[in-house]
Design a protein around this motif. Structure first.
Motif, PDB file in Angstrom:
ATOM      1  N   GLY A 158      45.550  62.783 -45.439  1.00 46.11           N
ATOM      2  CA  GLY A 158      44.476  62.972 -44.471  1.00 46.11           C
ATOM      3  C   GLY A 158      43.913  61.666 -43.955  1.00 46.11           C
ATOM      4  N   GLY A 159      44.704  60.603 -44.037  1.00 41.16           N
ATOM      5  CA  GLY A 159      44.245  59.292 -43.632  1.00 41.16           C
ATOM      6  C   GLY A 159      44.277  59.048 -42.136  1.00 41.16           C
ATOM      7  N   THR A 160      44.675  60.042 -41.360  1.00 41.91           N
ATOM      8  CA  THR A 160      44.703  59.890 -39.912  1.00 41.91           C
ATOM      9  C   THR A 160      44.017  61.095 -39.289  1.00 41.91           C
ATOM     10  OG1 THR A 160      46.745  61.123 -39.527  1.00 41.91           O
ATOM     11  CG2 THR A 160      46.974  58.790 -40.101  1.00 41.91           C
ATOM     12  N   SER A 161      43.839  61.055 -38.001  1.00 39.97           N
ATOM     13  CA  SER A 161      43.218  62.183 -37.317  1.00 39.97           C
ATOM     14  C   SER A 161      44.205  63.328 -37.118  1.00 39.97           C
ATOM     15  CB  SER A 161      42.665  61.725 -35.962  1.00 39.97           C
ATOM     16  OG  SER A 161      43.728  61.236 -35.167  1.00 39.97           O
ATOM     17  N   THR A 162      45.484  63.080 -37.415  1.00 37.87           N
ATOM     18  CA  THR A 162      46.509  64.105 -37.273  1.00 37.87           C
ATOM     19  C   THR A 162      46.565  64.946 -38.537  1.00 37.87           C
ATOM     20  OG1 THR A 162      47.820  62.604 -35.921  1.00 37.87           O
ATOM     21  CG2 THR A 162      48.950  64.509 -36.838  1.00 37.87           C
ATOM     22  N   SER A 163      46.601  66.252 -38.383  1.00 41.83           N
ATOM     23  CA  SER A 163      46.707  67.148 -39.523  1.00 41.83           C
ATOM     24  C   SER A 163      48.150  67.605 -39.644  1.00 41.83           C
ATOM     25  CB  SER A 163      45.786  68.349 -39.307  1.00 41.83           C
ATOM     26  OG  SER A 163      45.906  69.243 -40.371  1.00 41.83           O
ATOM     27  N   LEU A 164      48.751  67.379 -40.799  1.00 39.59           N
ATOM     28  CA  LEU A 164      50.145  67.734 -41.019  1.00 39.59           C
ATOM     29  C   LEU A 164      50.221  69.149 -41.570  1.00 39.59           C
ATOM     30  CD1 LEU A 164      53.065  66.685 -40.962  1.00 39.59           C
ATOM     31  CD2 LEU A 164      52.738  65.954 -43.318  1.00 39.59           C
ATOM     32  N   HIS A 165      50.908  70.042 -40.848  1.00 40.87           N
ATOM     33  CA  HIS A 165      51.027  71.438 -41.264  1.00 40.87           C
ATOM     34  C   HIS A 165      52.382  71.750 -41.872  1.00 40.87           C
ATOM     35  CE1 HIS A 165      47.250  72.432 -39.379  1.00 40.87           C
ATOM     36  NE2 HIS A 165      47.645  71.779 -38.311  1.00 40.87           N
ATOM     37  N   GLY A 166      53.382  70.938 -41.581  1.00 39.11           N
ATOM     38  CA  GLY A 166      54.707  71.214 -42.102  1.00 39.11           C
ATOM     39  C   GLY A 166      55.626  70.026 -41.990  1.00 39.11           C
ATOM     40  N   VAL A 167      56.721  70.111 -42.744  1.00 38.97           N
ATOM     41  CA  VAL A 167      57.748  69.082 -42.747  1.00 38.97           C
ATOM     42  C   VAL A 167      59.085  69.782 -42.500  1.00 38.97           C
ATOM     43  CG1 VAL A 167      58.974  67.388 -44.164  1.00 38.97           C
ATOM     44  CG2 VAL A 167      56.491  67.635 -44.380  1.00 38.97           C
ATOM     45  N   VAL A 168      59.891  69.274 -41.596  1.00 38.71           N
ATOM     46  CA  VAL A 168      61.236  69.798 -41.356  1.00 38.71           C
ATOM     47  C   VAL A 168      62.214  68.868 -42.048  1.00 38.71           C
ATOM     48  CG1 VAL A 168      63.001  70.328 -39.636  1.00 38.71           C
ATOM     49  CG2 VAL A 168      60.589  70.840 -39.161  1.00 38.71           C
ATOM     50  N   GLY A 169      63.060  69.452 -42.896  1.00 39.26           N
ATOM     51  CA  GLY A 169      64.038  68.668 -43.634  1.00 39.26           C
ATOM     52  C   GLY A 169      63.571  68.476 -45.058  1.00 39.26           C
TER      53      GLY A 169
ATOM     54  N   SER B 262      63.773  73.556 -44.377  1.00 34.74           N
ATOM     55  CA  SER B 262      65.051  72.859 -44.245  1.00 34.74           C
ATOM     56  C   SER B 262      66.053  73.734 -43.517  1.00 34.74           C
ATOM     57  CB  SER B 262      65.603  72.490 -45.618  1.00 34.74           C
ATOM     58  OG  SER B 262      66.870  71.869 -45.478  1.00 34.74           O
ATOM     59  N   TYR B 263      66.852  73.098 -42.708  1.00 41.56           N
ATOM     60  CA  TYR B 263      67.891  73.798 -41.966  1.00 41.56           C
ATOM     61  C   TYR B 263      69.257  73.614 -42.601  1.00 41.56           C
ATOM     62  CZ  TYR B 263      68.100  69.050 -40.162  1.00 41.56           C
ATOM     63  OH  TYR B 263      68.152  67.691 -40.065  1.00 41.56           O
ATOM     64  N   GLN B 264      69.328  72.878 -43.725  1.00 39.21           N
ATOM     65  CA  GLN B 264      70.628  72.616 -44.319  1.00 39.21           C
ATOM     66  C   GLN B 264      70.623  72.615 -45.848  1.00 39.21           C
ATOM     67  OE1 GLN B 264      72.525  69.349 -42.392  1.00 39.21           O
ATOM     68  NE2 GLN B 264      74.416  69.553 -43.527  1.00 39.21           N
ATOM     69  N   SER B 265      69.489  72.615 -46.508  1.00 33.31           N
ATOM     70  CA  SER B 265      69.443  72.618 -47.973  1.00 33.31           C
ATOM     71  C   SER B 265      69.762  74.020 -48.476  1.00 33.31           C
ATOM     72  CB  SER B 265      68.061  72.183 -48.466  1.00 33.31           C
ATOM     73  OG  SER B 265      67.811  70.852 -48.123  1.00 33.31           O
ATOM     74  N   THR B 266      70.894  74.180 -49.160  1.00 35.49           N
ATOM     75  CA  THR B 266      71.385  75.507 -49.507  1.00 35.49           C
ATOM     76  C   THR B 266      71.389  75.823 -51.001  1.00 35.49           C
ATOM     77  OG1 THR B 266      73.642  74.639 -49.466  1.00 35.49           O
ATOM     78  CG2 THR B 266      72.824  75.701 -47.441  1.00 35.49           C
TER      79      THR B 266
ATOM     80  N   ARG C 266      56.201  76.182 -51.348  1.00 36.78           N
ATOM     81  CA  ARG C 266      56.069  76.163 -49.889  1.00 36.78           C
ATOM     82  C   ARG C 266      57.368  75.760 -49.209  1.00 36.78           C
ATOM     83  NH1 ARG C 266      52.595  78.321 -47.104  1.00 36.78           N
ATOM     84  NH2 ARG C 266      51.919  76.574 -45.891  1.00 36.78           N
ATOM     85  N   PHE C 267      58.502  75.959 -49.920  1.00 37.44           N
ATOM     86  CA  PHE C 267      59.810  75.618 -49.368  1.00 37.44           C
ATOM     87  C   PHE C 267      60.420  76.841 -48.698  1.00 37.44           C
ATOM     88  CE2 PHE C 267      64.424  75.449 -49.509  1.00 37.44           C
ATOM     89  CZ  PHE C 267      64.658  74.228 -48.894  1.00 37.44           C
ATOM     90  N   GLY C 268      61.021  76.625 -47.539  1.00 37.56           N
ATOM     91  CA  GLY C 268      61.748  77.681 -46.846  1.00 37.56           C
ATOM     92  C   GLY C 268      62.967  77.080 -46.177  1.00 37.56           C
ATOM     93  N   ARG C 269      63.852  77.939 -45.730  1.00 38.50           N
ATOM     94  CA  ARG C 269      65.054  77.445 -45.067  1.00 38.50           C
ATOM     95  C   ARG C 269      65.480  78.414 -43.972  1.00 38.50           C
ATOM     96  NH1 ARG C 269      68.145  76.910 -50.156  1.00 38.50           N
ATOM     97  NH2 ARG C 269      67.570  78.767 -51.260  1.00 38.50           N
ATOM     98  N   THR C 270      66.301  77.902 -43.081  1.00 43.28           N
ATOM     99  CA  THR C 270      66.807  78.716 -41.974  1.00 43.28           C
ATOM    100  C   THR C 270      68.286  79.029 -42.153  1.00 43.28           C
ATOM    101  OG1 THR C 270      67.325  76.755 -40.648  1.00 43.28           O
ATOM    102  CG2 THR C 270      65.140  77.733 -40.353  1.00 43.28           C
ATOM    103  N   ILE C 271      68.800  78.769 -43.336  1.00 45.74           N
ATOM    104  CA  ILE C 271      70.213  78.980 -43.661  1.00 45.74           C
ATOM    105  C   ILE C 271      70.267  79.693 -45.004  1.00 45.74           C
ATOM    106  CG2 ILE C 271      70.396  76.706 -44.775  1.00 45.74           C
ATOM    107  CD1 ILE C 271      73.258  76.518 -43.697  1.00 45.74           C
ATOM    108  N   THR C 272      71.286  80.487 -45.227  1.00 49.68           N
ATOM    109  CA  THR C 272      71.406  81.202 -46.492  1.00 49.68           C
ATOM    110  C   THR C 272      71.730  80.242 -47.639  1.00 49.68           C
ATOM    111  OG1 THR C 272      72.419  83.129 -47.530  1.00 49.68           O
ATOM    112  CG2 THR C 272      73.861  81.723 -46.246  1.00 49.68           C
TER     113      THR C 272
END
Length: 128
Positions: free
Chosen positions: A36-47, A70-74, A86-92
């Motif tokens: 929270g050290g910036t004015s930007t609020s981080l809601h998610g991380v891709v990868g 993640s789109y590739q972590s299987t 809070r981990f999710g993926r778009t690949i099986t």
């Protein structure tokens, strides 16, 4: 705190440390966002793309209640919601791929089969 932990410091060193990156923000920049050290609020991380990297970063983002997608972590290990809440993926996962291969073998009436795999976060899912 999570950001001051040895695991976070090891990630920072392993994936770029405080050196400027031509590909984007450094781990130090990300740590500042997460804290929270910036004015930007981080809601998610891709990868990240590799399962082994996701297995290292997902507990940190999970502890901070930040979605990691993640789109590739299987690796099926990442399905454990206690360790990776809070981990999710778009690949099986690899477990589903392995099951599909076995179904194909059965459909083809194969009597014997072998699975060659690397004993790491990526390959274990096929073996299981």
């Amino acid at each position: 705190t999570v950001l001051g932990s040895l695991a976070w410091q090891q990630l920072a060193v392993r994936y770029g440390g405080d050196q400027p990156s031509p590909l984007g923000p450094t781990w130090e920049d990300l740590a500042s966002l997460l804290a929270g050290g910036t004015s930007t609020s981080l809601h998610g991380v891709v990868g990240p793309t590799r399962s082994s990297q996701s297995m290292e970063s997902a507990p940190l983002t999970g502890a901070l209640d930040i979605l990691q997608l993640s789109y590739q972590s299987t690796s099926p290990t990442l399905d454990n919601k206690r360790d990776y809440p809070r981990f999710g993926r778009t690949i099986t996962s690899d477990a589903a791929i392995g099951a599909a291969v076995v179904e194909l073998w059965v459909e083809l009436n194969l009597t014997y089969g072998a699975v060659l795999y690397v004993s790491d976060a990526y390959g274990i899912g096929y073996a299981e």
